[in-house]
Structures are given as structure tokens and as C-alpha cells.
Design a protein around this motif. Structure first.
Motif, short mmCIF file in Angstrom:
data_model
loop_
_atom_site.label_atom_id
_atom_site.label_comp_id
_atom_site.label_asym_id
_atom_site.label_seq_id
_atom_site.Cartn_x
_atom_site.Cartn_y
_atom_site.Cartn_z
N SER A 1 -5.94 7.38 9.75
CA SER A 1 -7.20 7.34 10.02
C SER A 1 -7.55 6.88 11.18
O SER A 1 -8.37 7.71 12.06
N ARG B 1 -8.63 5.28 0.63
CA ARG B 1 -7.58 6.42 0.74
C ARG B 1 -6.22 5.94 0.38
O ARG B 1 -5.49 6.63 -0.25
N SER C 1 -5.41 5.65 -2.89
CA SER C 1 -5.28 6.89 -3.65
C SER C 1 -3.50 7.34 -3.48
O SER C 1 -3.18 8.00 -4.68
#
Length: 486
Positions: free
Chosen positions: A69, A98, A101
């Protein structure tokens, strides 16, 4: 973070004898088991933690998720037209979500489902050798099961972070790469002990997430790679707010509540919220029952190129535990070779003499590709110039500034990076390649093919790179070298 093992109830061996037993269900063990199962053998795999192992939950996947990111944000800010559209800061909570996940919330149901679909029996618990072809598995409730292999046992237990003997360090409960990749909050300040790939990547990640990061690297940064790799990454880390203390080591560490104090070899004291140790790896073989078959507990396991342990016609080892190349992709490569060997030998074939060499793992000794996912990235394969000279090769080193390639200039404003090609002058083939720059990881496989296949330079002239891409660096390196034989 403690692993959770709340997968399906298929956790006890129903058949106590299998053709193959694999101890360790990380990515490498899964590949070894899968290859043997594809060959028609019955396979049991033993795992004490999460199926999927280090790479899935505490290394490759979560670390790259943490890095991506902030890397994407810096990339956008580095291109005129896009930079003006970036008006906010990094959403740290979204980054951590994220990351979660990609680890499936540290649950392994998906991986267990894959084992079941592949016909591989999962046995939960700590596996230990108790003799030739015999493994005892101790479950979490203390119950023990003994399983036997008809043909082979494969050890794929990996490695763990090594914590140096610094006074007070163990007692200070330092983070390792596991805590660094699974943390649910970002510390305000973080000291990282070490200067290798893990240290450089996690320094990049946590600086991007807003930590005040200090790196203590006694032996310098990215030692063992081409010197310019550490120099360029170091400059980038400092520009991202990381304080580098090279050739500096902690001499004493103390923790008081949420504060950690590090007394360093340069006479200063560093106070941080957390300290992370990234100083190397140690084999997970201390509680594996190696002594029952005459091997040394806690040691790395030596293998031949079929991944068989010398002196044992039934024992194999793959991945980090062999110390051949401590990288997931190389361990999976070894696992494929070992699985094929086990299947072939179970059928009575002489795989050692296979003319195609498909069952022999040799690329992990002379053509290992590796990416350090810092910003800029470091992508390398094969030998460095120093390693090639030490090995006795007569070499020529060709360097080129990546920013001078049209595709790189288009990729990012002010693109900066460097490429190096190490050429064996006698054979005119490439021994090693290193790229440093944004997104150079995508250049690496072409280099890996050139090095592994020993493609002659006069043939590489006919591998024309598309224009305008960063891959044009290959043409520039060849032009700098000159026509072979000239």
C-alpha cells in the motif's frame, strides 16, 4: 499472535501406514506431499501449527501485503498528473485489514480443504522420528499416534528466527518476523536489529505505516548482495524517515512496561516502543527426533541433489531445514524434485540417471533468484561479482543506470536505479544479474532464464525487448558489453 487451528475434524490418521510421511505442512511440505500424491502414493502430512506454514501466515504473504500500500502511494506521488490526485494519507487500518485477508485471519481451513481435495491425510500435532520410517505425532491434548512410511519420510519443518545472545534481549520479549508481520497495531517507534532482507523490508513497511524506525545493522545493509544494492536501499530508507545506524550493535536491552531501552556499541542509548530481531534463521530440528536415527538435533540437515539425506534410503529433507537456499520458491522447487524422486524410486526406477535431470535440484546452488521488496526493490539471481571472482571465474562486470532506459523514465519521474550483469568471459554466458529500482522484480525471471539456461550472449542479442519498457535494460547491457568475441 498465537496460531489458531480451528480447521475440519480430519486430524487423526485412519490408516497408520502410508507410502510417504511429510513432517511440516508449510508451502514446501505441501508441495512435497502434493507431488507424491499426484504420483499415486498415499501420503500423510504432519503439522503442529497452521497448514500453510510460515510463508502463508508470517512471512511472504503478510509482509508483502504490508509493503504494497505505501509502495503504491509513493509510486502515484512519483508521477506528475497522478501526484496531484493523491490528497490523503495512508489508511493504516485498511492496510492491516488487507494484510489479514491474505492470511485468512490466521485460519487454515482453505489450506486443509486443499489437502483433502488432493487426497492427503492431515495429522495434527508435533511429529518426531522414532526410528527408520516411523513417526510419532503428539496432539495438543497429549495423545500420541505412531504412523509408518512404506517408502519415505520427508522433513519440511523450516526455520525459526534466531535471537542473538545480547544481555537482556530475550527477557525483553522482542518481536521477530512473526510479530512484525502479524501485529494488530503499529508501534510509534521501532528498533530493528539486523541488516538483511527481513530487516530492510520490515523497516520499509513500518516506516510507511508511520513508525519512527531505527535500524541497527552491525554488518551493514544487505551484505552479500552487490554493494550498490545496500547503498541505494539505504539512501531510500533514510529518505523515508528511517534512521540507519550501520556497523552498530546492541550491547544491552531492557524493557520497562511499554518502553524498550537499547544500549548500543556506539555508546548511545535508544528508547523505543518495540524492538524487532532480524539477524538470521535457525533450523527447526531441535524436537524432531533426529537423535533416534543418528542425526544431531538442532542442526541443519544435509542432502544430496535428489534431496535425500546421505546414508538413508528413506529419509529426505526440503526447504529451509536443508540450509541450501532459505527462500520459499526454492524450497518448493526442492519439494517438487523430492516428490518426483520418491515416486520414481517407489516404482523401482533409477532417477539418478534421468537424462533430462528433472528429478535433481541444482538451481538452488548456482542460480537462486531473490527479490527484496524494499522501495526500490532489489532483484538478483546467480553470482555477484565478488562471488564469481572467489569461485575462480574470469569475469567482466557491466553496469548501467536504469534511469537512462526510456521505459524506466516513463514509469516514474526521476526514476533511479542500477543494473549489473556479471559475465563469464571464457564462455560468454551470464553468471549473475542484479537490478535495483522501482518494480524491478518483474524483470527477474528473464534474468533467471538467462543464467539458469546459460544462454550465450550472441543468442541474447536476438531476444529483442519491447519498446518502451524497462526490459530494454537488456539491450543496453548487451550494447555496453559489446559484440561477443569482438
Amino acid at each position: 499472535m498465537e496460531p489458531r487451528t480451528d480447521g475440519p475434524d480430519q486430524e487423526s490418521a485412519t490408516d497408520q501406514t502410508f507410502d510417504v510421511i511429510v513432517i511440516g505442512a508449510g508451502a514446501v511440505g505441501e508441495n512435497a506431499a502434493g507431488r507424491a500424491a499426484q504420483g499415486g502414493l498415499s501420503v500423510a502430512i504432519v503439522e503442529a501449527e497452521l497448514v500453510g506454514g510460515e510463508c502463508s501466515y508470517w512471512a511472504c504473504m503478510p509482509s508483502k501485503a504490508l509493503l504494497r500500500s505505501s509502495q503504491a502511494l509513493r509510486a502515484a506521488r512519483g508521477v506528475a498528473g497522478a501526484a496531484g490526485a493523491v490528497t490523503g494519507d495512508l489508511d493504516v487500518a485498511a492496510v492491516l485489514n488487507r494484510r489479514d485477508s491474505f492470511t485468512s485471519g490466521w485460519k487454515d481451513k482453505g489450506q486443509v480443504d486443499w489437502l483433502e481435495g488432493a487426497g492427503i491425510q492431515l495429522v495434527r500435532g508435533q511429529g518426531r522420528l522414532t526410528g527408520p520410517k516411523q513417526v510419532s505425532v503428539t496432539a495438543a491434548d497429549g495423545s500420541a499416534t505412531t504412523i509408518t512410511a512404506r517408502h519415505a519420510v520427508t522433513l519440511a519443518t523450516g526455520s525459526a528466527a534466531a535471537i542473538p545472545e545480547v544481555p537482556g534481549l530475550h527477557e525483553s520479549h522482542p518481536w521477530t518476523s512473526r510479530e512484525g508481520t502479524s501485529a494488530q497495531s503499529v508501534p510509534k517507534s521501532l528498533a530493528i536489529i539486523g541488516g538483511g532482507v527481513v530487516a530492510a523490508e520490515l523497516a520499509t513497511a513500518y516506516a510507511g505505516l508511520g513508525s519512527r524506525v531505527t535500524v541497527l545493522a552491525r554488518s551493514g545493509l544487505l551484505r552479500g548482495m552487490e554493494p550498490f544494492a545496500g547503498e541505494l536501499v539505504g539512501e531510500a530508507l533514510e529518505s523515508q524517515g528511517v534512521e540507519l545506524r550501520l556497523h552498530t550493535a546492541p550491547e544491552r536491552v531492557t524493557r520497562a512496561g511499554e518502553e524498550v531501552r537499547l544500549e548500543t556499541s556506539d555508546g548511545e542509548t535508544l528508547v523505543v516502543q518495540e524492538v524487532l530481531v532480524a539477524t538470521g534463521r535457525t533450523p527447526r530440528t531441535g524436537d524432531l527426533g533426529l537423535e533416534t536415527v543418528g542425526l544431531e538435533p538442532g542442526s541443519w540437515i544435509e542432502t544430496d541433489d535428489t534431496m535425500q539425506v546421505p546414508g538413508f534410503d528413506w529419509l529426505y529433507a526440503v526447504g529451509d531445514v536443508t540450509h541450501r537456499a532459505l527462500l520459499t520458491h526454492q524450497g518448493k522447487y526442492q519439494a517438487r524434485a523430492a516428490g518426483d524422486v520418491i515416486v520414481a524410486r517407489a516404482r523401482g526406477a533409477r532417477v539418478d540417471d534421468a537424462p533430462w535431470g528433472a528429478h535433481v535440484a541444482t538451481a538452488d546452488q548456482r542460480a537462486v533468484p531473490q527479490v527484496t521488496f524494499t522501495d526500490p526493490e532489489v532483484a538478483s539471481v546467480g553470482l555477484t561479482a565478488a562471488a564469481a571472482r572467489e569461485a575462480g571465474y574470469e569475469i567482466r562486470v557491466v553496469d548501467y543506470e536504469l534511469g537512462n532506459v526510456a521505459g524506466a523514465a516513463l514509469h516514474a519521474d526521476g526514476y533511479a536505479g542500477k543494473a549489473r550483469m556479471v559475465v563469464d568471459e571464457q564462455r560468454e554466458v551470464i553468471l549473475g544479474v542484479t537490478f535495483v529500482g522501482p518494480d524491478v522484480s518483474e524483470l527477474l525471471h528473464a534474468a533467471t532464464i538467462a543464467v539458469t539456461a546459460e544462454v550465450p550472449l550472441d543468442r541474447l542479442w536476438h531476444a529483442v525487448p519491447a519498446y518502451p519498457t524497462i526490459s530494454e535494460i537488456w539491450l543496453r547491457l548487451l550494447e555496453s558489453y559489446g559484440r561477443p568475441g569482438s
